[in-house]
Design a protein around this motif. Structure first.
Motif, short mmCIF file in Angstrom:
data_model
loop_
_atom_site.label_atom_id
_atom_site.label_comp_id
_atom_site.label_asym_id
_atom_site.label_seq_id
_atom_site.Cartn_x
_atom_site.Cartn_y
_atom_site.Cartn_z
N PHE A 258 46.12 44.20 45.57
CA PHE A 258 46.01 43.33 46.65
C PHE A 258 47.58 42.36 46.39
N LEU B 21 47.08 41.40 42.44
CA LEU B 21 45.81 41.15 42.11
C LEU B 21 45.37 42.57 41.53
N GLU C 27 30.49 43.29 35.25
CA GLU C 27 30.14 42.40 36.01
C GLU C 27 31.29 41.87 37.55
N SER C 28 30.93 40.66 37.96
CA SER C 28 31.14 40.79 38.78
C SER C 28 32.84 40.76 39.35
N GLY C 29 32.99 41.32 39.92
CA GLY C 29 35.09 41.15 39.96
C GLY C 29 35.81 41.99 39.08
N LYS D 16 33.90 46.75 41.37
CA LYS D 16 33.39 48.14 41.90
C LYS D 16 33.27 48.65 42.91
N THR E 99 35.64 47.77 45.12
CA THR E 99 36.89 48.18 45.68
C THR E 99 36.73 49.60 45.57
N GLU F 173 40.07 50.55 52.17
CA GLU F 173 41.30 50.33 51.73
C GLU F 173 41.32 50.59 51.40
N GLU G 219 25.30 48.29 45.68
CA GLU G 219 24.92 46.96 45.70
C GLU G 219 23.89 47.18 46.28
N PRO H 249 42.74 38.78 36.99
CA PRO H 249 42.62 40.54 37.26
C PRO H 249 44.80 40.57 37.93
N1 ATP Z 1 41.13 42.03 50.03
C1 ATP Z 1 41.12 40.95 48.59
N2 ATP Z 1 42.44 40.55 48.55
C2 ATP Z 1 43.15 39.96 47.18
N3 ATP Z 1 41.46 40.75 46.35
C3 ATP Z 1 40.57 41.21 46.41
C4 ATP Z 1 40.38 41.92 47.20
N4 ATP Z 1 39.18 42.48 47.40
C5 ATP Z 1 38.63 42.40 45.95
N5 ATP Z 1 39.90 41.47 45.94
C6 ATP Z 1 39.41 40.91 44.03
O1 ATP Z 1 39.59 42.22 43.34
C7 ATP Z 1 39.15 41.80 42.26
C8 ATP Z 1 37.83 43.29 42.12
O2 ATP Z 1 36.96 42.80 43.08
P1 ATP Z 1 35.15 44.32 44.13
O3 ATP Z 1 34.91 43.36 44.70
O4 ATP Z 1 36.20 45.00 43.55
O5 ATP Z 1 34.64 43.67 42.53
P2 ATP Z 1 32.95 43.45 42.35
O6 ATP Z 1 33.05 44.75 41.19
O7 ATP Z 1 32.71 45.07 43.45
O8 ATP Z 1 32.27 42.05 42.22
P3 ATP Z 1 30.94 41.77 42.60
O9 ATP Z 1 30.48 42.60 41.63
O10 ATP Z 1 31.32 40.49 42.95
O11 ATP Z 1 30.40 42.58 44.04
C9 ATP Z 1 38.21 40.66 41.99
O12 ATP Z 1 39.46 39.57 41.19
C10 ATP Z 1 38.42 40.37 43.90
O13 ATP Z 1 38.68 38.99 43.73
#
Ligand code: ATP
Ligand code: SF4
Ligand code: MG
Length: 328
Positions: free
Chosen positions: A18, A26, A47-49, A52, A54, A63, A178, A277
């Protein structure tokens, strides 16, 4: 149990970056490859972020991809456009954690469930209405829900409606992001049982994304463990507790299956935070939190290697005896 035929979905070297406002990039998903087999439930945990959602968004074309490719039944679907995206969504559906938020609050449940059938012009209004009743019955909701509005339903009931809507177009793949996380434990169990029943009845393939390793393990045949946008381990879920090899997976297991664990404890017990990231360093992404880190880990990224049949891990120390009782 999963039969190993041709994969229904193949993901190869998928990367998603991104653009951030400060000009940085990122890396949400970093060179990820996996397959999904017909009738399989593939869990993705981390873990969060860690990337997953994405992955889920890229698979459903919400996306775009930065690099890599996605094949669905041997057809490249990486860069679909317009009507092709819409048609593809019929076959690859997604259920979100807060699925009900996307419901129109002024629409009755019957309409919400039958809307995709009408949008795709698969049925006339009368046929779609009787199909909606059948779909609601399939998810354990009676006909009188047809005339209710979303705010008149509980969280579990709304999630059932989301499932009914998702399966209305007879998809082959359902991506559950989720999908049960916001529900109370007992309702979560009911919804998971429903998903498993539907999988058997309809031969669906699932990608089941969650942060609760215990829940993901219960429903999945295989589990992908992610850290900082990369896959660190792929393992059969029935071997998870005995054969997990990566220090991160072991740390997750230690936190999730500890005797003192309350139901649905989230990942987050591992000390420290994952690195950013948007500032990916050389070496292993887990090195800042891993007590088994050696010099090599700071310099070289470990590749995902097959360490036993159908068991993959990315760690420089896998194979060493010491890794067996790693404590993080
Ligand atoms: N549109 C965006 N623009 C910039 N960064 C993004 C965007 N969408 C996601 N991110 C970043 O990409 C990384 C992965 O995000 P993602 O939502 O895929 O995580 P996740 O594993 O699903 O987390 P969670 O368990 O909190 O849902 C994170 O650092 C998030 O901040
Ligand atoms: S490569 Fe090194 S830092 Fe990374 S998980 Fe393995 S031992 Fe830990
Ligand atoms: Mg997410």
């Amino acid at each position: 149990m999963r039969e190993k035929k041709e994969p229904v979905l193949k993901v190869r070297n998928l990367t998603k970056k991104f653009n951030l406002q400060d000009g940085k990039k990122l890396t949400a998903v970093n060179n990820v490859s996996f397959e999904l087999y017909p009738g399989e439930c593939l869990g993705i945990v981390g873990e969060s972020g860690c990337g997953k959602s994405t992955i889920a968004k890229v698979l459903t074309q919400l996306e775009s991809v930065t690099s890599g490719n996605i094949t669905y039944n041997n057809r490249d679907i990486t860069h679909l456009k317009g009507e092709e995206v819409r048609q593809n969504r019929r076959k690859i559906q997604m259920i979100f954690q807060d699925a009900a938020e996307s419901f129109n609050p002024r629409m009755k449940i019957g309409h919400i469930v039958s809307e995709p059938l009408l949008n795709f012009k698969l049925m006339n209004k009368g046929e779609a209405e009787s199909e909606a009743k059948k779909l609601l019955a399939m998810v354990g909701l009676t006909e009188d829900f047809m005339g209710r509005y979303p705010h008149q339903l509980s969280g579990g009931q709304k999630q059932r409606v989301a499932i009914a809507r998702a399966i209305s177009l007879e998809p082959e793949i359902v991506i559950c992001d989720e999908a049960t996380s916001a529900l109370d434990v007992s309702i979560q169990e009911q919804v998971i049982k429903l998903l498993m029943d539907l999988q058997k009845k309809k031969g669906l393939s699932y990608v089941f994304i969650g942060h609760d390793l215990a829940v993901v393990r219960n429903i999945s045949h295989r589990i992908i463990v992610m850290y900082l946008g990369r896959i660190v381990e792929v393992i059969d879920s029935n071997k998870l507790t005995t054969d997990a090899a990566h220090p991160y997976t072991k740390a997750l297991l230690a936190s999730v299956f500890s005797v003192n664990r309350k139901n649905s404890t989230e990942i987050g017990i591992i000390k420290g935070e994952p690195p950013s990231p948007s500032d990916i360093q050389p070496g292993c992404g887990f090195s800042s939190r891993c007590t088994k880190c050696i010099d090599k880990c700071l310099k070289e990224k470990p590749e995902l290697k097959e360490i036993a049949k159908d068991h993959f891990a990315a760690c420089h120390q896998i194979g060493d005896e010491q890794i067996k009782d790693v404590k993080v």
